[in-house]
Design a protein around this motif. Structure first.
Motif, PDB file in Angstrom:
ATOM      1  N   SER A 179       0.840  -1.186   0.000  1.00  0.00           N
ATOM      2  CA  SER A 179       0.000   0.000   0.000  1.00  0.00           C
ATOM      3  C   SER A 179       0.882   1.247   0.000  1.00  0.00           C
ATOM      4  O   SER A 179       1.857   1.329   0.749  1.00  0.00           O
ATOM      5  CB  SER A 179      -0.887  -0.029   1.245  1.00  0.00           C
ATOM      6  N   GLY A 180       0.555   2.175  -0.876  1.00  0.00           N
ATOM      7  CA  GLY A 180       1.317   3.424  -0.943  1.00  0.00           C
ATOM      8  C   GLY A 180       2.584   3.334  -1.782  1.00  0.00           C
ATOM      9  O   GLY A 180       3.362   4.281  -1.852  1.00  0.00           O
ATOM     10  N   LYS A 182       1.315   2.211  -7.059  1.00  0.00           N
ATOM     11  CA  LYS A 182       0.637   1.447  -8.114  1.00  0.00           C
ATOM     12  C   LYS A 182      -0.438   2.279  -8.822  1.00  0.00           C
ATOM     13  O   LYS A 182      -0.492   2.326 -10.047  1.00  0.00           O
ATOM     14  CB  LYS A 182      -0.006   0.178  -7.524  1.00  0.00           C
ATOM     15  N   THR A 183      -1.291   2.902  -8.023  1.00  0.00           N
ATOM     16  CA  THR A 183      -2.389   3.665  -8.625  1.00  0.00           C
ATOM     17  C   THR A 183      -1.864   4.857  -9.401  1.00  0.00           C
ATOM     18  O   THR A 183      -2.353   5.175 -10.490  1.00  0.00           O
ATOM     19  CB  THR A 183      -3.352   4.163  -7.521  1.00  0.00           C
ATOM     20  N   THR A 184      -0.858   5.504  -8.837  1.00  0.00           N
ATOM     21  CA  THR A 184      -0.272   6.655  -9.533  1.00  0.00           C
ATOM     22  C   THR A 184       0.314   6.201 -10.865  1.00  0.00           C
ATOM     23  O   THR A 184       0.108   6.841 -11.898  1.00  0.00           O
ATOM     24  CB  THR A 184       0.819   7.302  -8.645  1.00  0.00           C
ATOM     25  N   LYS A 236      -9.072   5.186  -5.470  1.00  0.00           N
ATOM     26  CA  LYS A 236      -9.500   6.553  -5.731  1.00  0.00           C
ATOM     27  C   LYS A 236      -9.075   7.041  -7.110  1.00  0.00           C
ATOM     28  O   LYS A 236      -9.081   8.210  -7.393  1.00  0.00           O
ATOM     29  CB  LYS A 236      -8.964   7.483  -4.636  1.00  0.00           C
TER      30      LYS A 236
HETATM   31  N1  LIG Z   1      -3.150  13.299  -5.480  1.00  0.00           N
HETATM   32  C1  LIG Z   1      -2.248  13.030  -4.545  1.00  0.00           C
HETATM   33  N2  LIG Z   1      -1.751  14.018  -3.779  1.00  0.00           N
HETATM   34  C2  LIG Z   1      -0.807  13.784  -2.842  1.00  0.00           C
HETATM   35  N3  LIG Z   1      -0.289  12.553  -2.591  1.00  0.00           N
HETATM   36  C3  LIG Z   1      -0.754  11.524  -3.316  1.00  0.00           C
HETATM   37  C4  LIG Z   1      -1.747  11.704  -4.320  1.00  0.00           C
HETATM   38  N4  LIG Z   1      -2.010  10.506  -4.879  1.00  0.00           N
HETATM   39  C5  LIG Z   1      -1.223   9.619  -4.253  1.00  0.00           C
HETATM   40  N5  LIG Z   1      -0.476  10.226  -3.312  1.00  0.00           N
HETATM   41  C6  LIG Z   1       0.530   9.591  -2.460  1.00  0.00           C
HETATM   42  O1  LIG Z   1       1.413   8.878  -3.289  1.00  0.00           O
HETATM   43  C7  LIG Z   1       1.786   7.656  -2.667  1.00  0.00           C
HETATM   44  C8  LIG Z   1       1.442   6.502  -3.585  1.00  0.00           C
HETATM   45  O2  LIG Z   1       0.043   6.415  -3.674  1.00  0.00           O
HETATM   46  P1  LIG Z   1      -0.678   5.349  -4.615  1.00  0.00           P
HETATM   47  O3  LIG Z   1      -2.147   5.548  -4.449  1.00  0.00           O
HETATM   48  O4  LIG Z   1      -0.123   5.429  -5.979  1.00  0.00           O
HETATM   49  O5  LIG Z   1      -0.216   3.983  -3.927  1.00  0.00           O
HETATM   50  P2  LIG Z   1      -0.817   2.508  -4.122  1.00  0.00           P
HETATM   51  O6  LIG Z   1       0.355   1.610  -4.256  1.00  0.00           O
HETATM   52  O7  LIG Z   1      -1.825   2.499  -5.213  1.00  0.00           O
HETATM   53  O8  LIG Z   1      -1.510   2.269  -2.724  1.00  0.00           O
HETATM   54  P3  LIG Z   1      -2.790   1.348  -2.370  1.00  0.00           P
HETATM   55  O9  LIG Z   1      -2.373  -0.057  -2.630  1.00  0.00           O
HETATM   56  O10 LIG Z   1      -2.999   1.605  -0.916  1.00  0.00           O
HETATM   57  O11 LIG Z   1      -3.930   1.820  -3.208  1.00  0.00           O
HETATM   58  C9  LIG Z   1       1.067   7.599  -1.345  1.00  0.00           C
HETATM   59  O12 LIG Z   1       1.949   8.084  -0.358  1.00  0.00           O
HETATM   60  C10 LIG Z   1      -0.088   8.541  -1.543  1.00  0.00           C
HETATM   61  O13 LIG Z   1      -0.493   9.110  -0.322  1.00  0.00           O
END
Ligand SMILES: Nc1ncnc2c1ncn2[C@@H]1O[C@H](COP(=O)(O)OP(=O)(O)OP(=O)(O)O)[C@@H](O)[C@H]1O
Length: 327
Positions: free
Chosen positions: A49-50, A53-55, A322
């Motif tokens: 998590s974090g 991946k989503t980014t 999200k």
């Molecule tokens: N729009 C945004 N503004 C500020 N920080 C962001 C934004 N989107 C993501 N982050 C931060 O970037 C980092 C990576 O987030 P991301 O959602 O890409 O992770 P993830 O691997 O998809 O996590 P998860 O598995 O929990 O969904 C996190 O620290 C998140 O808080």
């Protein structure tokens, strides 16, 4: 696992970084990601998590622009692209599948698929026929006139896959496609994505925390703290008893599941995971692109996040994602 020498690079990301915010509140979720997606392959993107991946998925899908680095999708570079150009590349070359399906509740399965054809910018002589072909490809032609409320979770996700296939985009990006599904439907959806990925003009990438998806992967990429930690092609071997063993040498497959540090081995069973529809998946290529540039957005969400308090998925208990929703 052997690699098809005829595979083509359908998406290439080089040196992708992303910075959000400024000053003390600045975060850098991606720190120089290099990645290629090839035709004919289902790639899983996993990580804690974090980890970004989503980014990364949002950047690969031309929803977000990177702060630095270059992305090329189906031969189209996004370097210096403004929002309109990015949207154009996204509409024409990328199909999305989301964990929460994102179907319009007031439209039938067929109408939901036709809507996606509308946003592609090439003309389609018979969108109705193309939508029906896409539904046939996922084994749901008999449910073409059903509204989402009358479909099971697995059926809804298959409609969402038909919608993603409509217009034959080069790249399908799936965001936790099995997270809201029970085991059987999760297997059906993964078997279908795996079939979809066999098309030699298409690459499929799925972000997942779900270890049930492992047997279907041609390739597994692990990301941690904004960097790609490993990129492996699992050794798939069927023991003949309907159970596929997937061996990957990753130490932190995430989701709180694999545990351990150093090398671990993940094994997952795909049972008989039949996607009644899967054999026809290629037919979705028949769903041809369509006319206008309108960006379709789910009415219920106005195209934005569907994150809700306590809105957790069935399989992992994780909060729903999200990422902005695009057809
Ligand atoms: N729009 C945004 N503004 C500020 N920080 C962001 C934004 N989107 C993501 N982050 C931060 O970037 C980092 C990576 O987030 P991301 O959602 O890409 O992770 P993830 O691997 O998809 O996590 P998860 O598995 O929990 O969904 C996190 O620290 C998140 O808080």
């Amino acid at each position: 696992m052997t690699v098809n020498p005829a595979r083509k690079v359908l998406l290439e990301a080089s040196g992708i970084t992303k910075v959000f915010g400024t000053g003390a509140g600045q975060v850098m979720p991606l720190k120089g990601v290099d990645l290629k997606l090839y035709s004919g392959e289902l790639t899983l993107l996993m990580g804690p998590s974090g980890s970004g991946k989503t980014t990364l998925l949002s950047i690969l899908g031309c929803i977000l622009s990177p702060t630095d680095g270059e992305l090329t999708v189906a031969g189209q570079s996004t370097l210096g692209a403004d929002a309109e150009r990015l949207a154009d590349i996204r509409r024409n070359h990328v199909g999305f599948v989301f964990q929460s399906y994102n179907l319009f509740p007031t439209m039938t399965a067929r109408e939901n698929v036709m809507l996606a054809l509308d946003v592609r910018s090439k003309a389609v002589p018979d969108p109705n026929a193309d939508a029906l072909r896409a539904l046939e490809a996922v084994g749901l032609s008999h449910r073409a006139h059903a509204y989402p409320a009358k479909l099971s979770g697995g059926e809804k996700q298959r409609v969402a896959i038909a919608r993603a296939l409509a217009g034959s985009p080069a790249v399908i990006l799936a965001d936790e496609p099995t997270a809201a599904l029970d085991a059987e439907n999760g297997r059906t959806v993964m078997a279908l994505l795996s079939e979809v990925a066999k098309d030699t003009s298409r690459a499929v990438l799925a972000v997942t925390h779900d270890h049930r998806t492992l047997p279907y992967a041609d390739r597994i990429i692990l990301i941690d703290d904004g960097r790609i930690e490993s990129d492996e092609r699992p050794d798939k071997s069927d023991n003949g008893g309907g159970t596929t063993q997937v061996h990957i040498s990753a130490g932190h497959l995430n989701g709180g599941n694999s545990g351990g540090n150093g090398t671990s081995e993940s094994k997952a069973s795909n049972g008989n995971g039949s996607a009644g529809s899967a054999s026809a998946a290629n037919n979705a290529a028949a769903a041809k692109p369509a006319a206008n540039n309108a960006q379709a957005k789910p009415a219920s969400t106005n195209g934005n996040t569907t994150t809700k308090p306590n809105n957790r998925n069935r399989a992992t208990g994780r909060r729903r994602k999200k990422v902005k929703h695009h057809v």
